[in-house]
Design a protein around this motif. Structure first.
Motif, PDB file in Angstrom:
ATOM      1  N   LEU A 183       0.837  -1.206   0.000  1.00 12.62           N
ATOM      2  CA  LEU A 183       0.000   0.000   0.000  1.00 12.62           C
ATOM      3  C   LEU A 183       0.872   1.257   0.000  1.00 12.62           C
ATOM      4  CD1 LEU A 183      -2.721  -1.173   2.547  1.00 12.62           C
ATOM      5  CD2 LEU A 183      -2.932  -1.014   0.058  1.00 12.62           C
ATOM      6  N   TRP A 184       1.955   1.217   0.781  1.00  8.84           N
ATOM      7  CA  TRP A 184       2.903   2.337   0.809  1.00  8.84           C
ATOM      8  C   TRP A 184       3.502   2.549  -0.577  1.00  8.84           C
ATOM      9  CZ3 TRP A 184       8.459   1.525   3.040  1.00  8.84           C
ATOM     10  CH2 TRP A 184       9.222   2.697   2.847  1.00  8.84           C
ATOM     11  N   SER A 185       3.926   1.464  -1.207  1.00 11.03           N
ATOM     12  CA  SER A 185       4.532   1.536  -2.533  1.00 11.03           C
ATOM     13  C   SER A 185       3.529   2.028  -3.568  1.00 11.03           C
ATOM     14  CB  SER A 185       5.063   0.150  -2.928  1.00 11.03           C
ATOM     15  OG  SER A 185       5.536   0.141  -4.251  1.00 11.03           O
ATOM     16  N   PHE A 186       2.277   1.605  -3.453  1.00 12.99           N
ATOM     17  CA  PHE A 186       1.233   2.031  -4.391  1.00 12.99           C
ATOM     18  C   PHE A 186       1.079   3.549  -4.377  1.00 12.99           C
ATOM     19  CE2 PHE A 186      -3.228   3.115  -5.192  1.00 12.99           C
ATOM     20  CZ  PHE A 186      -3.403   2.571  -6.458  1.00 12.99           C
ATOM     21  N   VAL A 187       0.990   4.110  -3.192  1.00 13.07           N
ATOM     22  CA  VAL A 187       0.848   5.570  -3.060  1.00 13.07           C
ATOM     23  C   VAL A 187       2.091   6.280  -3.577  1.00 13.07           C
ATOM     24  CG1 VAL A 187       0.589   7.480  -1.422  1.00 13.07           C
ATOM     25  CG2 VAL A 187      -0.747   5.373  -1.121  1.00 13.07           C
ATOM     26  N   ALA A 188       3.270   5.748  -3.213  1.00 11.28           N
ATOM     27  CA  ALA A 188       4.529   6.375  -3.620  1.00 11.28           C
ATOM     28  C   ALA A 188       4.681   6.404  -5.138  1.00 11.28           C
ATOM     29  CB  ALA A 188       5.703   5.627  -2.986  1.00 11.28           C
ATOM     30  N   TYR A 189       4.345   5.296  -5.805  1.00 13.76           N
ATOM     31  CA  TYR A 189       4.462   5.248  -7.265  1.00 13.76           C
ATOM     32  C   TYR A 189       3.437   6.155  -7.942  1.00 13.76           C
ATOM     33  CZ  TYR A 189       8.012   1.671  -8.110  1.00 13.76           C
ATOM     34  OH  TYR A 189       9.194   0.990  -8.214  1.00 13.76           O
ATOM     35  N   CYS A 190       2.225   6.225  -7.389  1.00 10.49           N
ATOM     36  CA  CYS A 190       1.207   7.103  -7.978  1.00 10.49           C
ATOM     37  C   CYS A 190       1.665   8.553  -7.947  1.00 10.49           C
ATOM     38  CB  CYS A 190      -0.117   6.949  -7.223  1.00 10.49           C
ATOM     39  SG  CYS A 190      -0.997   5.413  -7.575  1.00 10.49           S
ATOM     40  N   ILE A 191       2.270   8.953  -6.836  1.00 11.78           N
ATOM     41  CA  ILE A 191       2.802  10.314  -6.725  1.00 11.78           C
ATOM     42  C   ILE A 191       3.969  10.509  -7.688  1.00 11.78           C
ATOM     43  CG2 ILE A 191       3.988  11.935  -5.186  1.00 11.78           C
ATOM     44  CD1 ILE A 191       2.383  10.676  -2.879  1.00 11.78           C
ATOM     45  N   ARG A 192       4.820   9.490  -7.781  1.00 13.26           N
ATOM     46  CA  ARG A 192       6.025   9.572  -8.607  1.00 13.26           C
ATOM     47  C   ARG A 192       5.714   9.726 -10.088  1.00 13.26           C
ATOM     48  NH1 ARG A 192      10.454   4.655  -8.611  1.00 13.26           N
ATOM     49  NH2 ARG A 192      11.882   5.448 -10.197  1.00 13.26           N
ATOM     50  N   PHE A 193       4.679   9.024 -10.568  1.00  8.52           N
ATOM     51  CA  PHE A 193       4.377   9.023 -11.993  1.00  8.52           C
ATOM     52  C   PHE A 193       3.152   9.867 -12.349  1.00  8.52           C
ATOM     53  CE2 PHE A 193       6.872   5.119 -11.540  1.00  8.52           C
ATOM     54  CZ  PHE A 193       7.771   5.269 -12.577  1.00  8.52           C
ATOM     55  N   LYS A 194       2.650  10.616 -11.389  1.00 10.28           N
ATOM     56  CA  LYS A 194       1.455  11.424 -11.622  1.00 10.28           C
ATOM     57  C   LYS A 194       1.623  12.380 -12.803  1.00 10.28           C
ATOM     58  CE  LYS A 194      -1.574  14.757  -9.330  1.00 10.28           C
ATOM     59  NZ  LYS A 194      -1.826  15.523  -8.064  1.00 10.28           N
ATOM     60  N   SER A 195       2.781  13.019 -12.887  1.00 14.32           N
ATOM     61  CA  SER A 195       3.004  14.002 -13.928  1.00 14.32           C
ATOM     62  C   SER A 195       3.228  13.402 -15.318  1.00 14.32           C
ATOM     63  CB  SER A 195       4.220  14.884 -13.562  1.00 14.32           C
ATOM     64  OG  SER A 195       5.385  14.081 -13.459  1.00 14.32           O
ATOM     65  N   ASP A 196       3.437  12.078 -15.370  1.00 13.96           N
ATOM     66  CA  ASP A 196       3.719  11.424 -16.648  1.00 13.96           C
ATOM     67  C   ASP A 196       2.478  10.946 -17.382  1.00 13.96           C
ATOM     68  OD1 ASP A 196       6.657  11.470 -16.558  1.00 13.96           O
ATOM     69  OD2 ASP A 196       6.386  10.195 -14.807  1.00 13.96           O
ATOM     70  N   ILE A 197       1.328  10.990 -16.710  1.00 16.73           N
ATOM     71  CA  ILE A 197       0.108  10.467 -17.322  1.00 16.73           C
ATOM     72  C   ILE A 197      -0.568  11.559 -18.140  1.00 16.73           C
ATOM     73  CG2 ILE A 197      -2.142   9.420 -16.896  1.00 16.73           C
ATOM     74  CD1 ILE A 197      -1.050   8.314 -14.301  1.00 16.73           C
ATOM     75  N   ASP A 198      -0.749  11.274 -19.419  1.00 18.96           N
ATOM     76  CA  ASP A 198      -1.437  12.191 -20.322  1.00 18.96           C
ATOM     77  C   ASP A 198      -2.893  11.768 -20.412  1.00 18.96           C
ATOM     78  OD1 ASP A 198      -2.395  13.788 -22.302  1.00 18.96           O
ATOM     79  OD2 ASP A 198      -0.841  13.320 -23.786  1.00 18.96           O
ATOM     80  N   TYR A 199      -3.776  12.499 -19.761  1.00 17.94           N
ATOM     81  CA  TYR A 199      -5.179  12.124 -19.695  1.00 17.94           C
ATOM     82  C   TYR A 199      -5.945  12.426 -20.983  1.00 17.94           C
ATOM     83  CZ  TYR A 199      -4.241  11.885 -14.673  1.00 17.94           C
ATOM     84  OH  TYR A 199      -3.723  11.595 -13.427  1.00 17.94           O
ATOM     85  N   GLU A 200      -5.337  13.189 -21.884  1.00 21.11           N
ATOM     86  CA  GLU A 200      -6.039  13.638 -23.077  1.00 21.11           C
ATOM     87  C   GLU A 200      -5.742  12.776 -24.300  1.00 21.11           C
ATOM     88  OE1 GLU A 200      -5.140  17.701 -23.682  1.00 21.11           O
ATOM     89  OE2 GLU A 200      -6.075  18.368 -21.806  1.00 21.11           O
ATOM     90  N   ASN A 201      -4.649  11.966 -24.240  1.00 23.44           N
ATOM     91  CA  ASN A 201      -4.263  11.149 -25.398  1.00 23.44           C
ATOM     92  C   ASN A 201      -4.139   9.688 -24.996  1.00 23.44           C
ATOM     93  OD1 ASN A 201      -3.831  13.318 -27.385  1.00 23.44           O
ATOM     94  ND2 ASN A 201      -2.255  13.970 -25.956  1.00 23.44           N
TER      95      ASN A 201
END
Length: 204
Positions: free
Chosen positions: A186-204
């Protein structure tokens, strides 16, 4: 293809190839003791390849794009298979397996976004701790199947008096390791979501 791979990548592929053998051994009748210990041996060998390929690739400078993608995928396949088989054997509750499998494949998808943006894909501290507890807990779970298949996760709390010392210690350490793995997951899940949040392109 095999000849073109370096040693770490060969170890990664070996880990993947060992998974079907592990499943076959775990699916054989539990009345036969030897398949369980065979499964345990296969899993330990597969887990050792995880340590070896990482150590060799870093120390020898053999890090490749193939390894960055396939190594974590091989780890997830091995761990997910281990949890699924132990759930099927009645050792680990299904909700734990759902958390582990969901996290692993969801984060693997996030890592793909990181690949597109040339982001560092190295495992985080939380991910390494999670993997450590998983790779300890699963072999203990397999050993638990061999020693006392009628008792599963946390059985020592109510049934300690019915267990011999070895079975009791295996059940305790398995329960502690799996519990720690869930927390680290669960700790790792939250950490990775924060880490890669800026890499997700929601429009494409």
């Amino acid at each position: 293809m095999w000849k073109k791979m370096n040693l770490p990548n060969k170890l990664t592929m070996l880990r993947i190839l060992l998974i079907p053998l592990f499943v076959i051994a775990m699916c054989l009748p539990t009345e036969w003791v030897w398949p369980i210990y065979t499964a345990l041996g296969i899993y330990i060998v597969a887990a050792l390849t995880d340590f070896l390929d990482g150590h060799i690739s870093r120390s020898k400078g053999l890090v490749t794009k193939f390894g960055k993608i396939m190594d974590p995928l091989a780890d997830k396949l091995l761990v997910s298979t281990g949890f699924i088989m132990l759930t099927g054997a009645g050792i680990i509750p299904s909700w734990i397996t759902v958390i582990i499998v969901f996290r692993d494949f969801f984060i693997n998808a996030l890592r793909m976004f990181g690949t597109d943006n040339n982001k560092d894909l190295a495992a985080s501290l939380s991910g390494k701790i999670k993997t450590l507890f998983q790779l300890v807990g699963i072999p203990l779970g397999i050993l638990n199947v061999a020693l006392l298949p009628e008792y599963g996760f946390g059985a020592f709390i109510e049934n300690a008096a019915k267990m011999d010392m070895l079975s009791l210690m295996v059940n305790i350490f398995m329960t502690v390791s799996i519990s720690a793995a869930v927390i680290a997951t669960l700790w790792s899940f939250v950490a990775y979501c924060i880490r890669f949040k800026s890499d997700i392109d929601y429009e494409n």
